[in-house]
Write a protein that holds these residues in place. Structure first.
Motif, PDB file in Angstrom:
ATOM      1  N   ASN A 162       0.872  -1.203   0.095  1.00 22.05           N
ATOM      2  CA  ASN A 162      -0.019  -0.010  -0.039  1.00 22.05           C
ATOM      3  C   ASN A 162       0.732   1.378   0.069  1.00 22.05           C
ATOM      4  O   ASN A 162       0.580   2.309  -0.532  1.00 22.05           O
ATOM      5  N   GLN A 163       1.979   1.216   0.653  1.00 21.23           N
ATOM      6  CA  GLN A 163       2.733   2.383   1.118  1.00 21.23           C
ATOM      7  C   GLN A 163       3.699   2.625  -0.367  1.00 21.23           C
ATOM      8  O   GLN A 163       3.452   3.664  -1.109  1.00 21.23           O
ATOM      9  N   LEU A 164       3.972   1.722  -1.167  1.00 23.22           N
ATOM     10  CA  LEU A 164       4.449   1.610  -2.314  1.00 23.22           C
ATOM     11  C   LEU A 164       3.689   2.045  -3.546  1.00 23.22           C
ATOM     12  O   LEU A 164       4.044   2.856  -4.333  1.00 23.22           O
ATOM     13  N   THR A 165       2.611   1.670  -3.584  1.00 22.90           N
ATOM     14  CA  THR A 165       1.593   1.968  -4.476  1.00 22.90           C
ATOM     15  C   THR A 165       1.384   3.576  -4.452  1.00 22.90           C
ATOM     16  O   THR A 165       1.096   4.133  -5.416  1.00 22.90           O
ATOM     17  N   ALA A 166       1.041   4.056  -2.864  1.00 26.18           N
ATOM     18  CA  ALA A 166       0.803   5.341  -2.874  1.00 26.18           C
ATOM     19  C   ALA A 166       1.987   6.346  -3.366  1.00 26.18           C
ATOM     20  O   ALA A 166       1.774   7.243  -4.008  1.00 26.18           O
ATOM     21  N   GLN A 167       3.327   5.706  -3.162  1.00 21.53           N
ATOM     22  CA  GLN A 167       4.255   6.708  -3.711  1.00 21.53           C
ATOM     23  C   GLN A 167       4.254   6.597  -5.488  1.00 21.53           C
ATOM     24  O   GLN A 167       4.659   7.472  -5.985  1.00 21.53           O
ATOM     25  N   LEU A 168       3.928   5.454  -5.878  1.00 27.58           N
ATOM     26  CA  LEU A 168       3.785   5.285  -7.342  1.00 27.58           C
ATOM     27  C   LEU A 168       2.878   6.489  -7.901  1.00 27.58           C
ATOM     28  O   LEU A 168       2.988   7.049  -8.989  1.00 27.58           O
ATOM     29  N   ARG A 169       1.821   6.341  -7.246  1.00 30.56           N
ATOM     30  CA  ARG A 169       0.654   7.560  -7.586  1.00 30.56           C
ATOM     31  C   ARG A 169       1.255   8.969  -7.647  1.00 30.56           C
ATOM     32  O   ARG A 169       1.090   9.696  -8.501  1.00 30.56           O
ATOM     33  N   ASP A 170       1.824   9.102  -6.625  1.00 26.27           N
ATOM     34  CA  ASP A 170       2.648  10.379  -6.379  1.00 26.27           C
ATOM     35  C   ASP A 170       3.561  10.768  -7.532  1.00 26.27           C
ATOM     36  O   ASP A 170       3.704  11.790  -8.264  1.00 26.27           O
ATOM     37  N   PHE A 171       4.386   9.754  -7.913  1.00 24.20           N
ATOM     38  CA  PHE A 171       5.346  10.071  -8.835  1.00 24.20           C
ATOM     39  C   PHE A 171       4.671  10.133 -10.389  1.00 24.20           C
ATOM     40  O   PHE A 171       5.094  10.964 -11.231  1.00 24.20           O
ATOM     41  N   GLY A 172       3.539   9.365 -10.503  1.00 24.60           N
ATOM     42  CA  GLY A 172       2.674   9.576 -11.709  1.00 24.60           C
ATOM     43  C   GLY A 172       2.287  10.975 -11.813  1.00 24.60           C
ATOM     44  O   GLY A 172       2.307  11.460 -12.831  1.00 24.60           O
ATOM     45  N   ALA A 173       1.569  11.490 -10.835  1.00 24.48           N
ATOM     46  CA  ALA A 173       1.208  12.771 -10.638  1.00 24.48           C
ATOM     47  C   ALA A 173       2.295  13.895 -10.965  1.00 24.48           C
ATOM     48  O   ALA A 173       2.109  14.757 -11.731  1.00 24.48           O
ATOM     49  N   ARG A 174       3.283  13.585 -10.520  1.00 28.67           N
ATOM     50  CA  ARG A 174       4.389  14.635 -10.689  1.00 28.67           C
ATOM     51  C   ARG A 174       4.922  14.534 -12.034  1.00 28.67           C
ATOM     52  O   ARG A 174       5.379  15.568 -12.662  1.00 28.67           O
ATOM     53  N   MET A 175       5.008  13.297 -12.623  1.00 31.89           N
ATOM     54  CA  MET A 175       5.448  13.261 -14.111  1.00 31.89           C
ATOM     55  C   MET A 175       4.409  13.783 -14.949  1.00 31.89           C
ATOM     56  O   MET A 175       4.874  14.469 -16.049  1.00 31.89           O
ATOM     57  N   ASP A 176       3.310  13.774 -14.772  1.00 34.99           N
ATOM     58  CA  ASP A 176       2.162  14.437 -15.746  1.00 34.99           C
ATOM     59  C   ASP A 176       2.191  15.817 -15.507  1.00 34.99           C
ATOM     60  O   ASP A 176       2.163  16.673 -16.488  1.00 34.99           O
ATOM     61  N   ASP A 177       2.321  16.215 -14.476  1.00 34.38           N
ATOM     62  CA  ASP A 177       2.434  17.798 -14.102  1.00 34.38           C
ATOM     63  C   ASP A 177       3.654  18.488 -14.587  1.00 34.38           C
ATOM     64  O   ASP A 177       3.673  19.527 -15.298  1.00 34.38           O
ATOM     65  N   PHE A 178       4.873  17.861 -14.592  1.00 32.26           N
ATOM     66  CA  PHE A 178       6.200  18.231 -15.263  1.00 32.26           C
ATOM     67  C   PHE A 178       5.878  18.171 -16.697  1.00 32.26           C
ATOM     68  O   PHE A 178       6.428  19.154 -17.414  1.00 32.26           O
ATOM     69  N   GLY A 179       5.462  17.171 -17.247  1.00 31.94           N
ATOM     70  CA  GLY A 179       5.032  17.049 -18.702  1.00 31.94           C
ATOM     71  C   GLY A 179       4.315  18.209 -19.185  1.00 31.94           C
ATOM     72  O   GLY A 179       4.615  18.844 -20.397  1.00 31.94           O
ATOM     73  N   ARG A 180       3.222  18.520 -18.443  1.00 29.21           N
ATOM     74  CA  ARG A 180       2.486  19.668 -18.929  1.00 29.21           C
ATOM     75  C   ARG A 180       3.195  20.950 -18.920  1.00 29.21           C
ATOM     76  O   ARG A 180       3.016  21.799 -19.774  1.00 29.21           O
ATOM     77  N   GLU A 181       3.822  21.081 -17.733  1.00 31.46           N
ATOM     78  CA  GLU A 181       4.504  22.284 -17.468  1.00 31.46           C
ATOM     79  C   GLU A 181       5.607  22.676 -18.573  1.00 31.46           C
ATOM     80  O   GLU A 181       5.830  23.726 -19.146  1.00 31.46           O
ATOM     81  N   LEU A 182       6.411  21.538 -19.046  1.00 32.31           N
ATOM     82  CA  LEU A 182       7.425  21.558 -19.946  1.00 32.31           C
ATOM     83  C   LEU A 182       6.911  21.964 -21.345  1.00 32.31           C
ATOM     84  O   LEU A 182       7.414  22.822 -21.955  1.00 32.31           O
ATOM     85  N   LEU A 183       5.594  21.359 -21.852  1.00 31.42           N
ATOM     86  CA  LEU A 183       5.109  21.687 -22.789  1.00 31.42           C
ATOM     87  C   LEU A 183       4.787  22.878 -23.129  1.00 31.42           C
ATOM     88  O   LEU A 183       4.754  23.942 -24.198  1.00 31.42           O
ATOM     89  N   ASN A 184       4.131  23.458 -22.295  1.00 35.48           N
ATOM     90  CA  ASN A 184       3.625  24.851 -21.927  1.00 35.48           C
ATOM     91  C   ASN A 184       4.831  25.912 -22.023  1.00 35.48           C
ATOM     92  O   ASN A 184       4.701  26.927 -22.801  1.00 35.48           O
ATOM     93  N   ALA A 185       5.716  25.625 -21.289  1.00 31.83           N
ATOM     94  CA  ALA A 185       7.032  26.242 -21.475  1.00 31.83           C
ATOM     95  C   ALA A 185       7.634  26.582 -22.613  1.00 31.83           C
ATOM     96  O   ALA A 185       8.217  27.719 -23.034  1.00 31.83           O
ATOM     97  N   ILE A 186       7.728  25.272 -23.534  1.00 33.14           N
ATOM     98  CA  ILE A 186       8.303  25.234 -24.735  1.00 33.14           C
ATOM     99  C   ILE A 186       7.394  26.166 -25.546  1.00 33.14           C
ATOM    100  O   ILE A 186       8.038  26.887 -26.647  1.00 33.14           O
ATOM    101  N   GLU A 187       6.119  25.898 -25.762  1.00 33.24           N
ATOM    102  CA  GLU A 187       5.327  26.911 -26.629  1.00 33.24           C
ATOM    103  C   GLU A 187       5.395  28.195 -26.216  1.00 33.24           C
ATOM    104  O   GLU A 187       5.668  29.237 -27.352  1.00 33.24           O
ATOM    105  N   ASN A 188       5.349  28.763 -25.079  1.00 31.78           N
ATOM    106  CA  ASN A 188       5.532  30.076 -24.638  1.00 31.78           C
ATOM    107  C   ASN A 188       6.761  30.839 -24.991  1.00 31.78           C
ATOM    108  O   ASN A 188       7.047  31.749 -25.498  1.00 31.78           O
ATOM    109  N   ALA A 189       7.957  29.875 -24.913  1.00 32.07           N
ATOM    110  CA  ALA A 189       9.333  30.488 -25.030  1.00 32.07           C
ATOM    111  C   ALA A 189       9.541  30.477 -26.500  1.00 32.07           C
ATOM    112  O   ALA A 189      10.350  31.380 -27.032  1.00 32.07           O
ATOM    113  N   ALA A 190       8.967  29.494 -27.257  1.00 31.48           N
ATOM    114  CA  ALA A 190       9.205  29.513 -28.709  1.00 31.48           C
ATOM    115  C   ALA A 190       8.495  30.778 -29.303  1.00 31.48           C
ATOM    116  O   ALA A 190       9.083  31.299 -30.445  1.00 31.48           O
TER     117      ALA A 190
END
Length: 264
Positions: free
Chosen positions: A213-241
């Motif tokens: 249960n603890q490891l699964t909760a950490q995996l969900r946290d990693f997944g949310a962080r990766m999704d957030d980072f991907g969206r932020e990076l895409l927005n930053a690339i488009e804005n900077a371009a």
């Protein structure tokens, strides 16, 4: 009335000796029950012991790898905020390889280079988003490896112990019927030996359930962080371009003095 009172006073006068005797009796009783266990119960205990070692090995390895991934993510985000150019971030990204955010950044960066050569707006932003999702899915799949074994041990250890208990009780009652002595003294040792496997199953299953249960909760946290980072990076690339001049090495973040600088 005098005899029980004297016995109670004797117990109060020698508590250490009494407790030591009880502990010695309990320890020797457990050893004796283990020694007298039948082949089925002994096989069940061996299987549970191996399952416990395997589950603890998985949990310790995952906790170490997740800790390294969390440390790498912190360092990568720090480097990402300090450097505003894609080329600079790509150069230092390999230093933080345990972080799953590196895989997301690498996949987006490679797709961006394929589309625009690292200059200007990406021709297909949807493809960048799909690349980020693919990288996140692959990173989570890699991090989830062997967790299914932990879940299997957590779900089956109690049933394996219960099987040993049922078999031991059947054997105890069969021996009771053969001997023909229907007394509690005759059946109690066999039942107590059989119940050891249930206790062993609980000892194996409870840590495995908590760890899963603890490891699964950490995996969900990693997944949310990766999704957030991907969206932020895409927005930053488009804005900077849109802010950079044609032919410049694109800065994904505006200068520190620019109020439009993005923070993560």
């Amino acid at each position: 009335m005098t005899t029980p009172l004297l016995f109670a006073l004797a117990l109060l006068q020698e508590p250490d000796a009494t407790s030591t005797a009880v502990q010695t009796t309990n320890g020797s009783a457990i050893v004796e029950m283990l020694h007298n266990s039948g082949p089925v119960a002994f096989s069940v205990l061996i299987l549970l012991a191996l399952s416990s070692v395997f589950s603890w090995t998985i949990m310790i390895a995952k906790w170490r790898s997740f800790s390294a991934a969390r440390t790498g993510s912190t360092g990568f985000l720090r480097a990402f905020r300090k450097s505003g150019r894609l080329s600079e971030i790509a150069t230092v990204a390999e230093q933080f390889k345990p972080s799953p955010l590196v895989a997301v950044f690498t996949e987006i960066h490679d797709e961006y280079l394929r589309q625009s050569g690292g200059r200007g707006l990406p021709r297909n932003p949807i493809a960048l988003d799909r690349a980020a999702q693919t990288a996140s899915s692959e990173a989570l799949t890699l991090m989830e490896r062997r967790l299914t074994w932990l879940a299997t041990i957590a779900n089956t250890a109690t049933f394996i112990g219960l099987f040993g208990t049922v078999w031991g009780i059947i054997d105890a009652f069969h021996g009771l019927g053969t001997a023909g002595a229907a007394t509690l003294r005759a059946v109690a040792p066999g039942i107590s030996e059989a119940l050891i496997t249930t206790a062993a199953g609980l000892v194996v299953a409870i840590p495995a359930v908590i760890g899963y249960n603890q490891l699964t909760a950490q995996l969900r946290d990693f997944g949310a962080r990766m999704d957030d980072f991907g969206r932020e990076l895409l927005n930053a690339i488009e804005n900077a371009a849109m802010l950079n001049l044609p032919g410049d090495d694109p800065r994904i973040l505006p200068p520190a003095s620019d109020p439009r600088r993005r923070t993560f």
